[in-house]
Design an enzyme around this catalytic site. Structure first.
Site, short mmCIF file in Angstrom:
data_model
loop_
_atom_site.label_atom_id
_atom_site.label_comp_id
_atom_site.label_asym_id
_atom_site.label_seq_id
_atom_site.Cartn_x
_atom_site.Cartn_y
_atom_site.Cartn_z
N GLU A 145 55.17 34.73 50.42
CA GLU A 145 55.75 35.72 51.32
C GLU A 145 55.25 35.54 52.76
OE1 GLU A 145 54.95 39.24 49.01
OE2 GLU A 145 52.93 39.46 49.78
N ARG A 164 47.36 42.92 40.62
CA ARG A 164 46.61 43.84 41.47
C ARG A 164 45.16 43.94 41.04
NH1 ARG A 164 51.24 46.25 39.97
NH2 ARG A 164 52.89 46.21 41.54
N GLN A 192 46.13 42.62 46.27
CA GLN A 192 46.97 41.88 45.34
C GLN A 192 47.02 40.39 45.65
OE1 GLN A 192 51.35 42.10 46.95
NE2 GLN A 192 50.66 44.17 46.56
N HIS A 228 45.31 39.63 49.21
CA HIS A 228 45.68 40.32 50.45
C HIS A 228 45.96 41.80 50.22
CE1 HIS A 228 49.39 38.80 48.61
NE2 HIS A 228 50.01 39.84 49.14
N HIS A 252 49.64 36.76 44.32
CA HIS A 252 50.83 36.34 43.58
C HIS A 252 50.55 34.99 42.93
CE1 HIS A 252 52.64 39.65 45.63
NE2 HIS A 252 52.27 39.13 46.79
ZN LIG Z 1 51.93 40.47 48.45
#
Ligand SMILES: [Zn+2]
Length: 415
Positions: free
Chosen positions: A133, A288, A96, A269, A98
């Site tokens: 994140e 994804r 995935q 990642h 972001h």
């Molecule tokens: Zn992630």
């Protein structure tokens, strides 16, 4: 300050032992436990405990954002801007990335105009936020993240000795940059199922052969052993998935306890295995590319991906402070405005240390037990539980009770 009880998420990739053990519950647990959420996310808010009664942190913040969030309330629309989790992966999570804030705003608007319901599983953009994140390993933590420098990938593909990989290795060797990576990744992730079915078994055979070959005497461990093993594991969990091939292009990362991994917008990642503390901006925007039964949107993923090869995006803990009796505090530096994370190693019998924070904070104990002191108030939290500190609260001090303890402090980043 209030005790904060996390919301437990059970997903198939979770662990029946890791979270239960950390929280001191019997093992194995009834379901695979994947995540424990400490935040005010509408999907699963944590709860504060007041006089034996529970109240959702989301409601608490909504009722009085000025008191709970303080000066940062208007900046983040009256919402707590971060979500803190403990994550326990027994099996690989999806491949995935972001979006950036700009991509998220555009994508959210586009899907609204197309009238894709907000709760539809086909929805890519559930809000207008980016989702940087940071994961900090509590034990050995394995992941794939970011594109490996292309010439190293060429060396990996050649080492597997698979004839069908040669044209792809040649392609990347001829253009060892982000454009070459984009071409190769796009080719692989969009391969027709028949081509994939012909190629994947050969690649897996190559991995098996590579691992079985004797390495040269005195040459030490095989250079790409971890990469080959990961490819085999991914293929076992997701047979026939194009993500297995695509994963060959990513850095294979092992974090030691205490090390962090920061994932900025566009970084491709997949977490593979391990237990960690994760903090992220309060968003659900995930694109994804495979290795999942969930919604996959390759064209949209290709649009947001950052193909710039990078070295490992590892964040080392920076020591900030230590006391003569053995406690210390460490900081994880990231550019995210939504969050900041510190770790406190509290020595047994040491004096209470002040916990610096800007605005609201969540204090999460991850081992041992901690005594939190605020004026005349005292709150004890054990591993797997947390405390909510309102922006309006005065400074909190923390000390280990009994043996040594570990405490994480999440608060809003420096704006
Ligand atoms: Zn992630």
């Amino acid at each position: 300050m209030h005790e904060l009880v996390g919301a437990l998420r059970t997903y198939a990739w979770g662990s029946r032992t890791a979270l239960a053990q950390l929280c001191g519950r019997p093992v194995p647990s009834a379901h695979p436990e994947a995540e424990l959420w400490f935040g005010a996310h509408p999907a699963d808010p944590a709860h504060i405990r007041v006089d034996g009664l529970q109240q959702s942190l989301l409601e608490l913040v909504r009722a009085d954002p000025q008191h709970e969030l303080g000066a940062v309330a208007p900046t983040f629309g009256g919402r707590l801007p971060f979500l803190l989790k403990i994550l326990a992966a027994e099996e690989p999570l999806s491949l995935q990335a972001h979006p950036s804030a700009k991509q998220a705003q555009a994508g959210f608007e586009r899907e609204n105009l197309a009238r894709v319901p907000l709760d539809s599983p086909m929805r890519n953009y559930r809000d207008e936020n980016h989702k940087p994140e940071l994961v900090v390993a509590l034990e050995r933590f394995e992941a794939l993240a970011g594109f490996r420098p292309p010439l190293r990938t060429v060396a990996l593909l050649r080492a597997l000795g698979v004839e069908r990989l040669n044209p792809y290795a040649d392609l990347l060797a001829a253009q060892p940059d982000s454009a070459g990576l984009r071409t190769l990744f796009t080719t692989w992730i969009t391969l027709p199922q028949t081509a994939l079915a012909a190629m994947l078994p050969k690649v897996l055979d190559g991995c098996v052969r590579y691992l079985a070959e004797k390495s040269e005497p005195n040459s030490g461990a095989k250079e790409f052993a971890a990469e080959a093993r990961t490819t085999l594991e991914l293929a076992e969990a997701y047979p026939g998935d194009a993500g297995v091939l695509a994963a060959l292009l990513l850095n294979r990362i092992t974090l030691q306890p205490g090390q962090g991994l920061f994932l900025s917008a566009g970084n491709l990642h997949a977490y593979l295995r391990g237990v960690g503390v994760e903090i992220m901006a309060n968003s659900d925007n995930v694109l994804r590319g495979g290795l999942t039964p969930k919604h996959v949107d390759v064209p949209e993923l290709l649009r947001v991906l950052d193909f710039e090869p990078n070295e490992l995006p590892i964040v080392e803990a920076e020591p900030v402070d230590h006391t003569l009796d053995g406690s210390c505090s460490l900081r994880y530096r990231t550019p995210a405005p939504e969050f900041a994370l510190r770790r406190f190693e509290l020595a047994a019998g040491a004096v209470p240390v002040p916990i610096p924070r800007s605005g609201p904070g969540i204090l999460l104990c991850t081992s041992g037990a901690v005594r939190l002191l605020q004026g005349a108030d005292e709150l004890r939290i054990a591993a797997g539980t947390a405390a909510w500190i309102s922006a309006g609260d005065t400074v909190v001090h923390a000390a280990a009770t009994g043996g040594p303890a570990q405490l994480f402090c999440a608060c809003v980043g420096e704006l």
